[in-house]
Design an enzyme around this catalytic site. Structure first.
Site, PDB file in Angstrom:
ATOM      1  N   MET A  47      35.175  52.410  46.383  1.00  0.00           N
ATOM      2  CA  MET A  47      36.130  52.895  45.391  1.00  0.00           C
ATOM      3  C   MET A  47      35.995  52.056  44.118  1.00  0.00           C
ATOM      4  O   MET A  47      36.914  51.985  43.310  1.00  0.00           O
ATOM      5  CB  MET A  47      37.552  52.816  45.941  1.00  0.00           C
ATOM      6  CG  MET A  47      37.737  53.724  47.156  1.00  0.00           C
ATOM      7  SD  MET A  47      39.414  54.307  47.370  1.00  0.00           S
ATOM      8  CE  MET A  47      40.280  52.804  47.643  1.00  0.00           C
ATOM      9  N   GLY A  48      34.844  51.395  43.970  1.00  0.00           N
ATOM     10  CA  GLY A  48      34.603  50.612  42.757  1.00  0.00           C
ATOM     11  C   GLY A  48      35.264  49.250  42.800  1.00  0.00           C
ATOM     12  O   GLY A  48      35.657  48.766  43.860  1.00  0.00           O
ATOM     13  N   ASN A  49      35.350  48.631  41.624  1.00  0.00           N
ATOM     14  CA  ASN A  49      35.810  47.248  41.494  1.00  0.00           C
ATOM     15  C   ASN A  49      35.028  46.374  42.471  1.00  0.00           C
ATOM     16  O   ASN A  49      35.572  45.705  43.337  1.00  0.00           O
ATOM     17  CB  ASN A  49      37.318  47.136  41.744  1.00  0.00           C
ATOM     18  CG  ASN A  49      37.816  45.774  41.298  1.00  0.00           C
ATOM     19  OD1 ASN A  49      38.269  44.980  42.107  1.00  0.00           O
ATOM     20  ND2 ASN A  49      37.681  45.469  40.029  1.00  0.00           N
TER      21      ASN A  49
ATOM     22  N   HIS B 199      32.795  43.735  44.459  1.00  0.00           N
ATOM     23  CA  HIS B 199      32.880  42.288  44.626  1.00  0.00           C
ATOM     24  C   HIS B 199      31.743  41.846  45.556  1.00  0.00           C
ATOM     25  O   HIS B 199      30.966  42.697  46.037  1.00  0.00           O
ATOM     26  CB  HIS B 199      34.261  41.905  45.167  1.00  0.00           C
ATOM     27  CG  HIS B 199      34.667  42.680  46.383  1.00  0.00           C
ATOM     28  ND1 HIS B 199      34.033  42.564  47.593  1.00  0.00           N
ATOM     29  CD2 HIS B 199      35.638  43.623  46.564  1.00  0.00           C
ATOM     30  CE1 HIS B 199      34.599  43.358  48.470  1.00  0.00           C
ATOM     31  NE2 HIS B 199      35.566  44.028  47.880  1.00  0.00           N
TER      32      HIS B 199
ATOM     33  N   GLY C 100      31.551  41.228  48.559  1.00  0.00           N
ATOM     34  CA  GLY C 100      31.511  41.953  49.840  1.00  0.00           C
ATOM     35  C   GLY C 100      30.676  43.217  49.697  1.00  0.00           C
ATOM     36  O   GLY C 100      29.829  43.536  50.542  1.00  0.00           O
ATOM     37  N   HIS C 101      30.888  43.955  48.596  1.00  0.00           N
ATOM     38  CA  HIS C 101      30.094  45.165  48.350  1.00  0.00           C
ATOM     39  C   HIS C 101      28.619  44.810  48.133  1.00  0.00           C
ATOM     40  O   HIS C 101      27.722  45.512  48.583  1.00  0.00           O
ATOM     41  CB  HIS C 101      30.598  45.894  47.097  1.00  0.00           C
ATOM     42  CG  HIS C 101      31.957  46.499  47.254  1.00  0.00           C
ATOM     43  ND1 HIS C 101      33.044  46.055  46.546  1.00  0.00           N
ATOM     44  CD2 HIS C 101      32.406  47.518  48.033  1.00  0.00           C
ATOM     45  CE1 HIS C 101      34.105  46.777  46.871  1.00  0.00           C
ATOM     46  NE2 HIS C 101      33.754  47.665  47.779  1.00  0.00           N
TER      47      HIS C 101
ATOM     48  N   GLU D 194      33.447  45.238  57.790  1.00  0.00           N
ATOM     49  CA  GLU D 194      34.350  44.986  58.919  1.00  0.00           C
ATOM     50  C   GLU D 194      35.691  44.437  58.455  1.00  0.00           C
ATOM     51  O   GLU D 194      36.603  44.275  59.259  1.00  0.00           O
ATOM     52  CB  GLU D 194      33.680  44.035  59.931  1.00  0.00           C
ATOM     53  CG  GLU D 194      32.504  44.694  60.605  1.00  0.00           C
ATOM     54  CD  GLU D 194      31.939  43.950  61.793  1.00  0.00           C
ATOM     55  OE1 GLU D 194      32.424  42.858  62.111  1.00  0.00           O
ATOM     56  OE2 GLU D 194      30.994  44.480  62.398  1.00  0.00           O
TER      57      GLU D 194
ATOM     58  N   GLN E 264      39.861  50.900  59.736  1.00  0.00           N
ATOM     59  CA  GLN E 264      39.179  52.016  59.067  1.00  0.00           C
ATOM     60  C   GLN E 264      37.814  52.264  59.708  1.00  0.00           C
ATOM     61  O   GLN E 264      37.423  53.407  59.963  1.00  0.00           O
ATOM     62  CB  GLN E 264      39.014  51.685  57.577  1.00  0.00           C
ATOM     63  CG  GLN E 264      38.036  52.608  56.846  1.00  0.00           C
ATOM     64  CD  GLN E 264      37.954  52.309  55.353  1.00  0.00           C
ATOM     65  OE1 GLN E 264      38.861  52.652  54.621  1.00  0.00           O
ATOM     66  NE2 GLN E 264      36.879  51.702  54.909  1.00  0.00           N
TER      67      GLN E 264
ATOM     68  N   SER F 271      39.002  44.319  46.587  1.00  0.00           N
ATOM     69  CA  SER F 271      39.235  44.759  45.204  1.00  0.00           C
ATOM     70  C   SER F 271      40.648  44.404  44.759  1.00  0.00           C
ATOM     71  O   SER F 271      40.888  44.102  43.598  1.00  0.00           O
ATOM     72  CB  SER F 271      39.033  46.264  45.100  1.00  0.00           C
ATOM     73  OG  SER F 271      37.734  46.568  45.537  1.00  0.00           O
TER      74      SER F 271
HETATM   75  O1  PAF Z   1      36.842  51.179  52.148  1.00  0.00           O
HETATM   76  C1  PAF Z   1      36.809  51.830  51.110  1.00  0.00           C
HETATM   77  O2  PAF Z   1      36.414  51.363  50.022  1.00  0.00           O
HETATM   78  C2  PAF Z   1      37.271  53.281  51.144  1.00  0.00           C
HETATM   79  O3  PAF Z   1      38.298  53.454  52.044  1.00  0.00           O
HETATM   80  C3  PAF Z   1      36.136  54.288  51.395  1.00  0.00           C
HETATM   81  C4  PAF Z   1      35.496  54.090  52.765  1.00  0.00           C
HETATM   82  C5  PAF Z   1      35.079  54.162  50.306  1.00  0.00           C
HETATM   83  C6  PAF Z   1      36.691  55.716  51.360  1.00  0.00           C
HETATM   84  O4  PAF Z   1      37.275  56.014  50.140  1.00  0.00           O
END
Ligand code: PAF
Length: 509
Positions: free
Chosen positions: A29-31, A33, A35-36, A151, A156, A189
């Site tokens: 969902m952007g922003n 960091h 971790g991404h 994780e 989720q 984020s």
């Molecule tokens: O974890 C997230 O960033 C969101 O929940 C995801 C998996 C991209 C779904 O919008």
């Protein structure tokens, strides 16, 4: 490297058509960091696939409109980070592209009730339905080979895994461990929304969780009340703090092995989550399946790769059969059999090259128990109640501390019903007979008749699946692997991949 930004599904399809390569997909969902960044670098590891990152702030997963409005948007910084970490393209669709007004097109998904009616699900109504709906939609649009998730959002992750299985989506899921900063705070984020004082609170919260882990490792207990009291003492608003089973998220009980202490705290307007995992004993992998499915070889190799004990339960039944015959025991007589069993000791002795010898009462029977004579009687001996009870007890003793890979016919259903990973390994009769023939001939058993072997295997399957006591069954939660057409190493890699995906990464470290 070209920096491709795709805004529409049409552009995405054209990009895929031009490149003709599988996609490793990182939804966000952007922003972005660190971790991404770690997710992108992980996705980049498989050289053949393209890495596609999506940035889409999904309105469906915000139960609180204010949270949606406040969600940090840093698109230019995100684009730079994603490309420098190795993304080949970034998909930045608008809301109408993902959820067009024509509602018939959209499949709204309900998240698994069992997994979503606890922890965050209680406080964020509809949140996980929204996550499932957008991930389902993105998977259908992107059609990735692998999807990469963190994780950090463990609940989720479990819910998305469940959805992928339920809807039979053809995508593999790879998760990466929670990435923390130098203060032990998990990257998120939402951290950007925190003022200094709140950061200190979050740091204290994460520290408390790791402190609880340390105490748990020593005492095998935790006191939620004490942790909550300490958090409140620091003026921290605790939304929830729970100790649950790491896989089904049910309230933890003393029998559970891998559990999770998870919580959410509120700092100002911001809600933050964190968790730690606990493990009482090392994991157990149960591999069941019919004769000739390759279980023994696969189990041995997995044990070697993980440095686990290899528990060959079939060899235990064979060794016992061999000894019963040698000692001419009338095993139909329960009294004779019981006094015989009370003097039995079966041991495995590791020898060089990941092999192990099978020793029964000081007789090394490693080779002898593979004879066709033993193969033809082991199934009927294994169906004797006393024999099974005795050996199941012995097997559980060996598995007390975990760290084992056990193979047999009732491991997942009977011996270790709590095994963290259960595999049902099978292959067609033809394939299994062919393998057994090669194996026997390689052991100098002379030329073996293929049809006779096939009949024997068929009979053994029938005996094993139809016996009253502990028949060969696939445990409800076992994953079936049909090994026809795969090499042993491919099967081993597949099982290890599933294993590493099942056990939280925090516990591998
Ligand atoms: O974890 C997230 O960033 C969101 O929940 C995801 C998996 C991209 C779904 O919008």
């Amino acid at each position: 490297m070209t920096k491709t930004i795709l805004k529409t599904i049409k552009e995405l399809n054209e990009w895929r058509l031009i490149n003709q390569r599988n996609i490793n997909f990182v939804p966000t969902m952007g922003n972005l960091h660190p971790g991404h960044e770690k997710l992108i670098r992980e996705a980049k590891k498989s050289k053949n696939n393209l890495v596609l990152l999506s940035i889409f702030i999904n309105p469906l997963q915000f139960n609180d409109k204010k949270d949606l409005i406040n969600y940090p948007r840093t698109i230019n910084k995100d684009i730079d980070l994603a490309f420098s970490a190795g993304a080949n393209a970034i998909f930045i669709p608008c809301v109408d592209e993902i959820f067009p007004k024509n509602v018939n097109k959209i499949k709204y998904i309900k998240a698994s009730e069992n997994l979503s009616n606890t922890l965050c699900g209680i406080y964020r109504e509809g949140h996980f339905d929204g996550v499932c709906t957008v991930v389902y939609r993105l998977i259908n649009i992107v059609r990735p080979e692998v999807i990469f998730l963190g994780e950090k959002d463990w609940q989720q992750l479990l819910i998305i895994k469940e959805m992928v299985t339920k809807y039979n989506l053809r995508v593999a899921i790879k998760s990466i461990d929670t990435h923390r900063d130098l203060n032990g705070i998990p990257f998120s984020s939402r951290n950007n929304l925190l003022v200094k004082n709140d950061r200190e609170k979050l740091k204290f919260f994460s520290k408390e969780l790791f402190h609880a882990k340390k105490i748990f490792n020593q005492t095998k207990t935790i006191s939620l009340g004490k942790i909550i009291k300490r958090l409140k003492g620091k003026d921290i608003r605790v939304e929830y703090l729970k100790h649950v089973n790491a896989f089904n998220l049910k309230e933890s009980t003393s029998e559970m092995n891998i559990t999770m202490l998870a919580g959410a705290i509120i700092c100002g307007d911001t809600r933050l989550i964190d968790h730690v995992f606990f493990m009482k004993r090392d994991p157990i992998i149960a591999i069941d399946g019919p004769a000739g499915s390759g279980k023994s070889t696969v189990t041995k190799l997995i044990a070697k790769r993980l440095n686990f004990i290899f528990l060959d339960t079939g060899a235990m039944y064979r060794a016992l059969s061999w000894y019963l015959i040698k000692e001419k025991i009338n095993y139909d007589n329960h009294k004779d059999l019981n006094s015989f069993l009370s003097n039995i000791s079966i041991k495995f002795k590791s020898v060089e090259g990941a092999k192990q010898h099978v020793i029964i009462n000081n007789h090394n029977v490693t080779e002898k128990i593979r004879s066709q004579e033993i193969s033809s009687i082991v199934s009927s001996i294994a169906s004797i109640k006393e024999v099974r009870e005795f050996l199941v007890k012995e097997q559980r003793k060996i598995g007390d501390n975990g760290g084992i890979v056990a193979e047999g016919r009732d491991i997942g259903s009977k011996v270790f019903p709590d095994a963290e990973l259960k595999i049902f390994l099978t292959a067609t009769i033809n394939e299994r007979a062919k393998r057994r023939k090669d194996e026997l001939e390689a052991m100098d058993h002379g030329i073996v008749d293929f049809e006779q072997l096939k009949n024997e295997i068929e009979k053994r399957d029938f005996d094993d699946t139809n016996r009253k006591i502990s028949p060969l069954i696939k445990a409800e939660d076992a994953i079936e692997i049909i090994s026809d057409g795969y090499t042993i190493n491919q099967v081993v890699d597949k099982i290890l991949e599933i294993y590493f995906e099942t056990i939280p990464k925090e516990l591998h470290l």
